[in-house]
Design a protein around this motif. Structure first.
Motif, PDB file in Angstrom:
ATOM      1  N   GLU A 103       0.831  -1.209   0.000  1.00 43.76           N
ATOM      2  CA  GLU A 103       0.000   0.000   0.000  1.00 43.76           C
ATOM      3  C   GLU A 103       0.863   1.257   0.000  1.00 43.76           C
ATOM      4  OE1 GLU A 103      -2.508   2.380   3.370  1.00 43.76           O
ATOM      5  OE2 GLU A 103      -2.793   0.208   3.311  1.00 43.76           O
ATOM      6  N   LEU A 104       1.900   1.284   0.853  1.00 46.10           N
ATOM      7  CA  LEU A 104       2.770   2.449   0.937  1.00 46.10           C
ATOM      8  C   LEU A 104       3.578   2.622  -0.345  1.00 46.10           C
ATOM      9  CD1 LEU A 104       4.056   1.987   4.597  1.00 46.10           C
ATOM     10  CD2 LEU A 104       2.464   3.728   3.790  1.00 46.10           C
ATOM     11  N   TYR A 105       4.104   1.517  -0.859  1.00 43.80           N
ATOM     12  CA  TYR A 105       4.949   1.588  -2.060  1.00 43.80           C
ATOM     13  C   TYR A 105       4.121   2.013  -3.265  1.00 43.80           C
ATOM     14  CZ  TYR A 105       9.405   0.525  -4.256  1.00 43.80           C
ATOM     15  OH  TYR A 105      10.632   0.630  -4.882  1.00 43.80           O
ATOM     16  N   SER A 106       2.874   1.547  -3.334  1.00 40.28           N
ATOM     17  CA  SER A 106       2.017   1.838  -4.482  1.00 40.28           C
ATOM     18  C   SER A 106       1.696   3.325  -4.599  1.00 40.28           C
ATOM     19  CB  SER A 106       0.722   1.032  -4.385  1.00 40.28           C
ATOM     20  OG  SER A 106       0.969  -0.355  -4.502  1.00 40.28           O
ATOM     21  N   GLN A 107       1.799   4.064  -3.501  1.00 43.97           N
ATOM     22  CA  GLN A 107       1.502   5.491  -3.542  1.00 43.97           C
ATOM     23  C   GLN A 107       2.449   6.241  -4.475  1.00 43.97           C
ATOM     24  OE1 GLN A 107       1.337   7.060   0.461  1.00 43.97           O
ATOM     25  NE2 GLN A 107       0.015   5.390   1.159  1.00 43.97           N
ATOM     26  N   PHE A 108       3.638   5.682  -4.707  1.00 35.94           N
ATOM     27  CA  PHE A 108       4.608   6.329  -5.590  1.00 35.94           C
ATOM     28  C   PHE A 108       4.315   6.041  -7.063  1.00 35.94           C
ATOM     29  CE2 PHE A 108       6.910   5.741  -1.578  1.00 35.94           C
ATOM     30  CZ  PHE A 108       7.305   7.042  -1.336  1.00 35.94           C
TER      31      PHE A 108
END
Length: 216
Positions: free
Chosen positions: A74-79
């Motif tokens: 989820e955090l990585y996908s924000q980029f």
């Protein structure tokens, strides 16, 4: 606020009492408590204060003190909102999860952050080599490189122009693999990988960018 923003916020806006320990930074949630600051200082290239600040940013996104695979994705996908970072994030997560318990602790996160931000070229190249070495065999195959390459293009999604198809990825990665494999024995050792990256390729540098986005 994502992990990157949290850490930057912590580095610029947070203050502490004199010589606090990590255990003293309590956000009111039952959590995993990291090892001592002294141990973390010895295993990374960060100072006591830097570790405390990074920990505060880490805890804003991960109040339990650990990151699950789903949370990391989820955090990585924000980029990469226009692509699908699922596969690439999983590969990075598995690299970080050294004890293979299904979660990434603050210690595991910090060690990788230290290496990517302050490690030597050899350390960074070894880490990327291990990322490509999906089966931990100590060498790379064209199939393992294609799998990583495909996950990168998948993650970039609509950022690639023109769109990249699976056959194009296979062709591109195979061409790079052949150049790496200097003795044409069908595998790439770390020495061949390093030689290619240091003297020939900007391709691996771009991979560093995709990985480091989460840690800087």
């Amino acid at each position: 606020m994502n992990a990157l923003s949290s850490i930057k916020h912590a580095l610029t806006n947070l203050t502490f009492n004199k010589n606090p320990d990590l255990e003293d930074i309590d956000l009111g949630v039952a959590r995993y408590v990291p090892v001592s600051l002294e141990v973390l200082m010895k295993s990374t290239k960060f100072s006591r204060k830097e570790i405390q600040l990074i920990y505060c940013g880490f805890k804003q996104d991960c109040p339990t003190g650990v990151v699950s695979a789903d949370k990391f994705r989820e955090l990585y996908s924000q980029f990469f909102p226009l692509g699908d970072a699922t596969v690439f994030a999983r590969q990075i997560f598995q690299m970080m999860d050294q004890d293979m318990d299904g979660s990434v602790s603050f210690e595991e996160f910090l060690v990788v952050m230290s290496m990517l931000s302050r490690g030597s070229i050899d350390e960074k190249l070894q880490w990327v080599f291990n990322l490509y070495d999906l089966n931990g065999e100590g060498f790379l195959t064209v199939d393992s490189m294609i799998e990583i390459g495909a996950s990168i293009y998948e993650m970039l999604g609509k950022y690639t122009d023109p769109p990249v198809h699976e056959a194009t990825v296979r062709e591109h990665v195979t061409r790079i693999f052949i150049k790496m494999d200097s003795n044409a024995d069908g595998i790439v050792t770390f020495s061949e990988f390093k030689e290619f990256c240091v003297n020939v390729s900007f391709y691996i540098y771009r991979l560093f960018i995709w990985v480091e986005l989460f840690f800087h």
